[in-house]
Design an enzyme around this catalytic site. Structure first.
Site, PDB file in Angstrom:
ATOM      1  N   HIS A 372       0.510  -0.957  -0.157  1.00 24.69           N
ATOM      2  CA  HIS A 372       0.154  -0.252  -0.163  1.00 24.69           C
ATOM      3  C   HIS A 372       1.036   0.851   0.230  1.00 24.69           C
ATOM      4  O   HIS A 372       0.120   2.354  -0.258  1.00 24.69           O
ATOM      5  CB  HIS A 372      -0.587   0.066   1.469  1.00 24.69           C
ATOM      6  CG  HIS A 372      -1.859   0.908   0.885  1.00 24.69           C
ATOM      7  ND1 HIS A 372      -2.195   1.903  -0.250  1.00 24.69           N
ATOM      8  CD2 HIS A 372      -3.390  -0.002   1.611  1.00 24.69           C
ATOM      9  CE1 HIS A 372      -3.774   2.203   0.065  1.00 24.69           C
ATOM     10  NE2 HIS A 372      -3.966   1.108   0.884  1.00 24.69           N
ATOM     11  N   TYR A 485     -13.685   5.629  10.309  1.00 23.49           N
ATOM     12  CA  TYR A 485     -12.442   6.066   8.991  1.00 23.49           C
ATOM     13  C   TYR A 485     -13.026   5.467   7.754  1.00 23.49           C
ATOM     14  O   TYR A 485     -13.324   4.427   8.077  1.00 23.49           O
ATOM     15  CB  TYR A 485     -11.563   5.732   9.532  1.00 23.49           C
ATOM     16  CG  TYR A 485     -10.360   5.924   8.536  1.00 23.49           C
ATOM     17  CD1 TYR A 485      -9.206   7.106   8.565  1.00 23.49           C
ATOM     18  CD2 TYR A 485     -10.167   5.169   7.098  1.00 23.49           C
ATOM     19  CE1 TYR A 485      -8.299   7.163   7.653  1.00 23.49           C
ATOM     20  CE2 TYR A 485      -9.599   5.608   6.460  1.00 23.49           C
ATOM     21  CZ  TYR A 485      -8.498   6.709   6.193  1.00 23.49           C
ATOM     22  OH  TYR A 485      -6.998   6.538   5.445  1.00 23.49           O
ATOM     23  N   THR A 498      -5.019  10.881  -0.395  1.00 22.71           N
ATOM     24  CA  THR A 498      -6.085  10.596   0.224  1.00 22.71           C
ATOM     25  C   THR A 498      -6.657  11.284   1.246  1.00 22.71           C
ATOM     26  O   THR A 498      -5.964  11.730   2.007  1.00 22.71           O
ATOM     27  CB  THR A 498      -6.510   8.238   0.783  1.00 22.71           C
ATOM     28  OG1 THR A 498      -5.511   8.501   2.120  1.00 22.71           O
ATOM     29  CG2 THR A 498      -5.886   7.552  -0.010  1.00 22.71           C
TER      30      THR A 498
END
Length: 634
Positions: A372, A485, A498
């Site tokens: 990621h 979240y 993001t």
């Protein structure tokens, strides 16, 4: 050579055993080295993308306090509000000014890019279960194409077509069209193509079209995360041509591109895969890949030992490979088992540090597990969409295709030199991985009474409805609201990553309380403050300054302990997706709202609580449905 190893009769027997017969018949589209050739160059908008704005500090703190209010009692809230006001006038004011000045000196990027990379690469927890998500591809609509060898070959070739399209600037730029008709307009495309790159974004904006940042695509292929003490590094090769294939914990590499980037013929690719499956018929005594499941500092130490033991060339071949193909000898019996396979698998047949791994199960189910730090779901989803579309519409290998006797296998098996210390580290990593994966539960949930079409007819947001359902669910189960979240993309800006949407608000708290007590209110999810505060904290820490009291406040630490962490990726190419919970006492929820139904893949280390959460989620969605239908709550 493959033909010398088994001989013609042996090869024909194996081809028949996996559903393929003699000879090769391939079906490729006319432009068979690319997924398409875009009129607008891939990176045409990159130079003129708008920069990610830094919010005003007072606006950020106002949103922060609004997100804190439902989580705190009156006394706690007053204290946090006081700390925030002091921060706004003191350390926060200075840090914000310095952040703006730093941003103005680095107009080539965004203010969040470096801090975000640093956050991921400095994390010392194992990447598997903690960071790497997965995406499961929808099965090929034609069942015969879901044979493991056929699916793997077609997905390999479509993936390399995507790489070639990207490298040659032929891949269509990511653009969000406010008016979808412009996506098909040849006039628009030709007009935009002629604009200089310094103003191209503004030309698209004139017709309500919004190009997105594509810088992350540069690390999609030929990339790996390299473990280093305290902070990892990202490595990307510029010109590697080989694919990494894993089978039963063994590593193989072979070139899938020639010297001018032509793709290897389908018959040659499938012959290499057959060779690998036949040769890697048993597990190694010490499966090296378990090391990628370790704590990053431990893995960094053992990797250095591997280099010193003479394994540098083999590690370089792994790190520089175009991507990793995992040919699993696993046949998942249901979607839950498939999800476990794609999220963590058995550990020995994964290299979790690769930018992405394409996983094919024994029955032809396919999925992606991706590291990621280099990028987010937007880039990976685009890749999945293109590869799925190309492999199903223009399959390079047909089922029941016939083999050829002339393929010479150039596949290399990577053999590692493992001393006692390395073998011991592999054994420990294996044991720790098995213990961690056993603790995590994963369940798939589906709700069939309504989906996106119904919600839109009610003039409501499908995403908001699911988020509200999660809030009601947790309140129903635990009698309180908690930090939540939801990730949203900021790819509309240069080097955007993001931002966080905070679904827990005073309105969602009141709504949750009301529904449990048979009343209802509306909810609003618009907020975003996390990245600004994160950048301010990172700036202070990176300069060796004392951490401001604002970031030491228990309330700040609590709101970043996200009990409910959610994310969504929706596409016809995606069957399901998921990720591990971000905290030990939380839930990781990868959800999708489709036309006629909605659902999620939920993970948690709290098995009993997870099952109850999903039961309450169904109850909450039924309540929402009753309310929208005008029926009294049961």
């Amino acid at each position: 050579a493959w033909s010398r190893r088994l001989g013609p009769a042996g090869r024909r027997a194996y081809w028949r055993s996996v559903g393929l017969t003699e000879g090769i018949v391939s079906q490729v589209d006319t432009d068979h080295h690319f997924v398409h050739r875009s009129t607008i160059p891939t990176m045409h908008f990159q130079d003129s993308l708008p920069r990610l704005p830094i919010p005003k500090l007072e606006h950020t703190l106002k949103r922060y306090l609004a997100a804190q209010e439902p989580l705190l009692d009156d006394k706690q809230y007053r204290n946090t509000k006081r700390i925030a006001k002091e921060f706004e006038k003191g350390a926060g004011k200075r840090l914000h000014r310095e952040l703006v000045e730093l941003d103005e000196k680095n107009t080539h990027t965004s203010y969040i890019s470096d801090p975000w990379f640093n956050m991921y690469l400095s994390a010392r927890e194992p990447v598997v279960l903690n960071f790497n998500p997965f995406i499961s591809l929808t099965p090929d609509p034609r069942e015969a194409y879901n044979n493991q060898l056929v699916r793997a070959t077609n997905l390999i070739i479509s993936s390399i077509k995507f790489l070639n399209s990207l490298k040659n600037n032929y891949l269509r730029p990511d653009i969000y069209y406010g008016n979808p008709k412009w996506s098909q307009s040849r006039l628009f495309k030709n007009f935009i193509r002629l604009l200089p790159t310094s103003v191209s974004w503004y030309g698209a904006y004139m017709v309500n079209a919004y190009p997105l940042d594509m810088s992350q695509y540069n690390r999609l292929f030929r990339s790996s995360r390299i473990p280093k003490p305290n902070k990892d590094e990202l490595f990307t090769s510029e010109c590697s041509r080989h694919l990494l294939v894993m089978r039963n914990g063994h590593f193989y590499v072979f070139d899938v591109l020639d010297s001018v980037d032509n793709i290897l013929h389908p018959s040659e690719i499938v012959a290499h895969l057959i060779y690998i499956i036949q040769e890697a018929d048993r597990l190694p005594e010490f499966a090296l890949s378990y090391l990628t499941t370790e704590d990053r500092n431990i893995w960094a130490t053992v990797r250095q030992q591997l280099l010193e033991a003479g394994n540098e060339e083999n590690l370089k071949k792994i790190d520089s490979a175009i991507f990793c193909l995992c040919l699993d000898n696993i046949f998942p019996k249901d979607e839950d088992e498939l999800s476990h396979c794609l999220l963590h698998g058995n550990g020995f047949n994964r290299w979790f540090d690769k930018s992405f791994s394409l996983i094919i199960t024994g029955d032809g189910r396919a999925g992606i597990n991706f590291e990621h730090s280099w990028g987010d779901g937007v880039a990976v989803l685009r890749f999945v969409n293109e590869v799925y579309r190309n492999s199903t519409r223009h399959p390079a290998l047909l089922p029941h295709s016939r083999s050829t006797e002339t393929t010479v296998i150039t596949c290399e098996r990577l053999k590692f030199k493992l001393n006692d210390s390395i073998q011991s580290a592999i054994h420990v990593a294996h044991k720790k991985f098995d213990e961690r994966k056993k603790k995590m539960s994963m369940k798939r949930f589906q709700f069939r009474k309504f989906g996106k079409d119904y919600i839109v007819k009610q003039r409501m947001s499908p995403d908001a409805i699911f988020q509200l359902a999660c809030q009601i669910t947790f309140y129903r189960q635990f009698g309180k609201v908690v930090p939540s979240y939801e990730a949203c993309s900021t790819a509309a800006f240069k080097h955007g990553r993001t931002e966080t949407i905070r679904p827990t608000s005073m309105l969602t708290k009141q709504c949750s309380q009301a529904i449990v007590e048979e009343r209802v209110h509306s909810a609003d999810f618009r907020n975003g403050f996390d990245r600004h505060l994160f950048a301010l904290k990172h700036l202070a820490v990176s300069r060796g300054e004392p951490t401001p009291d604002f970031f030491l406040d228990t309330a700040y630490q609590n709101i970043n302990h996200n009990i409910i962490s959610t994310s969504t990726l929706q596409s016809p190419a995606v069957n399901l997706g998921g990720f591990g919970p971000v905290v030990s006492d939380g839930f990781g929820i990868g959800y999708h709202v489709l036309d006629n139904w909605l659902g999620c893949n939920a993970t948690s280390y709290l098995d009993g609580e997870l099952q109850e959460f999903l039961r309450c989620l169904e109850y909450s969605l039924n309540d929402i449905f009753d309310i929208l239908e005008g029926r009294p709550l049961r």
